[in-house]
Design an enzyme around this catalytic site. Structure first.
Site, PDB file in Angstrom:
ATOM      1  CD  GLU A 180       5.474  -1.428   2.751  1.00 17.27           C
ATOM      2  OE1 GLU A 180       4.504  -1.951   3.321  1.00 17.27           O
ATOM      3  OE2 GLU A 180       6.038  -1.934   1.768  1.00 17.27           O
TER       4      GLU A 180
ATOM      5  CD  GLU B  76       4.006  -0.575  -2.305  1.00 11.72           C
ATOM      6  OE1 GLU B  76       4.876  -0.739  -1.435  1.00 11.72           O
ATOM      7  OE2 GLU B  76       3.509   0.543  -2.559  1.00 11.72           O
TER       8      GLU B  76
END
Length: 682
Positions: free
Chosen positions: A115, A137
């Site tokens: 990210e 995730e």
């Protein structure tokens, strides 16, 4: 200011910001590191460089992700949201810099690390096989929360980004370049030059093309969301794993509006993060770290492994060790017994290694050795022959004098106590167990089976070796069945008993899957092999106080061994079940069947804990999750028992004991457990 990040400027006025997390072997985005990163960005922006390159000073990778240990301590959605919004602010600052920014990636670039890289204008990665990029995730019960669900879609397009997030699969550098996750994938030696050139040229930032943006249109989103939900439903139930369903809803409702996407991401992820599923999955992640940490007490380094036994287990252990970079000699009675093992190994290499040079190197490091010439050169000798105590003892008598004095002598026995196997060794205390699980390439756990006389350093060395070949090491005491088979067998035997009572196999399997098991116990028994199940059941019958069910013995005597023979409790055709799923039981009955199977597993877990087969409840939970696939979202059998409540577990066991007999008698360990505050293990 400079605890984790260090900046240098070159003669081209490019700022090189290195991430080197203090007192850690791996870069992780802790709150402290994020705040320091933000301060570094402010300082760099004030110096007006020509460009910024963000790189890692760690050899093992770029950034492994956010700080999962912190996630485990967050108990309110408000606290989670505060952390997420702060990360949003910092990454927005990075994205808005008035000069080009480059993420220079080697090794792992996962979760929050990816990210951060997406907030840079450009991304370059090394083509080394160790480079992996991805969003794991979903496996933690959340989805990307530091802006990843927004920026990945803007860069890759709706479907590629959603598939990447939902699958949790990581990509090689070349695969990432193909989908435009990377601007360049180059050899390690060319990384810095490529970054400098990219800042000099400043090409336009890549964005998804029109075709990739169309699936996110207001008209198509509901249709595609429905398709994605159906695909996810084939793998997991929403009640067990809500995160993928929440990600799809987040995308369906907000795609096309970046501001709404960021706001929804913060709201949804903070809610998921503090939910029971995510907290249990985070627990499982930390249990994995716990097992890895057990290997830090040794610096043992193996370069050559000698495996004796060219059957399925021996051959697959040898192939796995080669994949992990070791030289392996594989021995059996004659060359003809090694052919299948070598062929199977080559097939595995072709599946795992796409680079032809790496493939050839692996092939060259696996050496057939029917004469056993590798014994004297090996750092580790692993015996993986058939389960016969006399044959194993005779083999040890032959190989022990040939071995190096400091080499490990390990057995892959699944049931025979080490004390008996070691009786005829000159140095009985040198024998240790390395119990792999089938299939070796997929099962992450290795039981480090210890006997009372094993020196602590030997146990530490064996543990280090298991971690070095990419396995999770779990020290267990040498008792019948060790831990995993001991706990799994009552669960399987109760399923077979249900079959004897006339309950359809599909109902039994559905009950277990509804609880959260990855595969039903009847299908699992057929897959493992009913002959193997029978063998283990007979060896554990006295320990488990459980007679072997007649139908299991009858199946084996008839040659119906399960998947490998085409007929077991199910009929199999080309490796797949021939029967259709036709479960007919009511919800109440399915819950009752699940209780009978799961409570036997949980009760046996308590027995193993009481007998000190493992040191504590956390290690037991880790072993059963990674060794049997016990529903990860429940956090392990002892954690499940604690969440359910010791009093309720005891009540259910006593009712089942009254109805079905003493195989459900509560283990004495529950009474000690019950006296702890809240019935919780420490």
């Amino acid at each position: 200011m400079n605890k984790h990040f260090h900046v240098q400027y070159d003669e081209q006025q490019i700022a090189w910001l290195s991430f080197d997390a203090a007192d850690a072997t791996t870069n992780v985005l802790t709150e402290e590191a994020l705040e320091e990163f933000d301060q570094q960005l402010l300082g760099i922006a004030q110096s007006h460089p020509k460009g910024l390159v963000i790189l890692s000073a760690k050899k093992n990778g770029f950034i492994a992700g956010a700080d999962v240990k912190t996630f485990a301590t967050i108990h309110s959605p408000e606290a989670a949201k505060k952390l997420i919004l702060r990360a949003h602010d910092i990454f927005h600052r990075l994205e808005a810099l008035p000069f080009p920014s480059v993420a220079l990636i080697h090794g792992f670039c996962l979760g929050g690390g990816l990210e951060l890289a997406l907030a840079c204008r450009y991304r370059i990665a090394s083509t080394d096989p160790s480079t992996r990029l991805g969003f794991p995730e979903i496996r933690l019960g959340i989805f990307p929360g530091f802006g990843g669900s927004v920026r990945s879609i803007e860069l890759l397009g709706h479907l590629p980004a959603m598939q990447m997030m939902l699958s949790a699969r990581s990509l090689s550098a070349k695969a990432a370049k193909r989908i435009h996750l990377l601007d360049y994938a180059v050899p390690q030696r060319q990384l810095k030059n490529t970054a400098s050139k990219l800042i000099e040229e400043q090409p336009p930032r890549h964005q998804a093309n029109l075709l990739q943006r169309i699936p996110g249109s207001f008209v198509l989103r509901p249709v595609i969301a429905g398709i994605l939900r159906k695909q996810v439903a084939k793998r997991v139930r929403q009640s067990h794993y809500p995160a993928p369903y929440a990600l799809i809803a987040h995308w369906r409702q907000n795609a096309g509006n970046s501001a709404q996407m960021y706001a929804s991401e913060a709201q949804q992820v903070s809610s998921l993060l503090t939910g029971e599923t995510a907290q249990n999955l985070i627990r499982v992640f930390l249990l994995q770290d716990l097992l890895k940490g057990l290997a830090e007490k040794s610096d043992f380094l193996a370069k050559h492994v000698h495996v004796i036994g060219g059957g399925v287990m021996g051959g697959d252990i040898a192939a796995w060790c080669v994949l992990r970079g070791l030289k392996v000699t594989l021995q059996d009675r004659a060359p003809e017994y090694l052919g299948r093992a070598i062929a199977r190994a080559h097939a595995l290499f072709q599946k795992k290694l796409k680079d032809r040079y790496l493939l050839q190197d692996a092939v060259d490091r696996l050496l057939p050795d029917h004469l056993g010439e590798g014994v004297g050169k090996a750092d580790v000798v692993i015996e993986a022959i058939f389960e016969d105590m006399g044959a194993k003892q005779k083999l040890y008598e032959k190989v022990e004098p040939q071995m190096k004095a400091d080499a490990l002598l390990a057995t892959n026995t699944s049931s025979i106590p080490l004390e008996k196997l070691a009786e005829k060794l000159q140095h009985p205390a040198r024998l240790i167990g390395l119990h792999f699980f089938n299939p070796v390439a997929k099962m992450p756990l290795v039981e480090i089976v210890t006997q009372a006389d094993n020196p602590p350093q030997l146990i530490a060395d064996a543990t280090r070796f298991a971690k070095a070949i990419g396995k999770l090491p779990l020290p267990v005491t040498s008792r019948p069945g060790f831990l995993v088979n001991r706990v799994l067998m009552p669960y399987l035997l109760e399923a077979v008993t249900l079959l004897e009572e006339g309950v359809p196999a599909t109902d039994i399997d559905k009950a277990a899957i509804r609880f959260g098991m990855p595969m039903g116990p009847v299908e699992l028994a057929d897959t493992v092999g009913l002959d193997i199940c029978l063998s283990v059941a007979e060896k554990l019958a006295e320990t488990l106080h459980n007679e072997v069910p007649t139908n299991l013995r009858d199946k084996v005597e008839a040659g119906h061994l399960g998947k490998k023979s085409g007929q077991g409790f199910y009929t199999w055709s080309k490796g797949k079940k021939a029967q259709k799923e036709t479960a007919r039981a009511t919800t109440d009955k399915l819950d009752h069947y699940a209780d009978r199977m799961i409570l036997r597993l949980v009760n046996e877990s308590m027995a193993c804990l009481r007998e000190a087969i493992v040191d504590d409840a956390d290690l037991l939970d880790a072993g059963i999750v990674f060794g049997t696939g016990f529903a990860p979202f429940r956090g392990g059998p002892m954690h499940y028992a604690d969440k359910t409540g010791t009093a309720e577990i005891l009540s259910k066991l006593r009712k089942l004991e009254y109805t079905y007999g003493n195989r459900f008698a509560p283990d004495p360990g529950w009474e000690d457990h019950f006296t702890k505050p809240g019935g919780m293990h420490e």
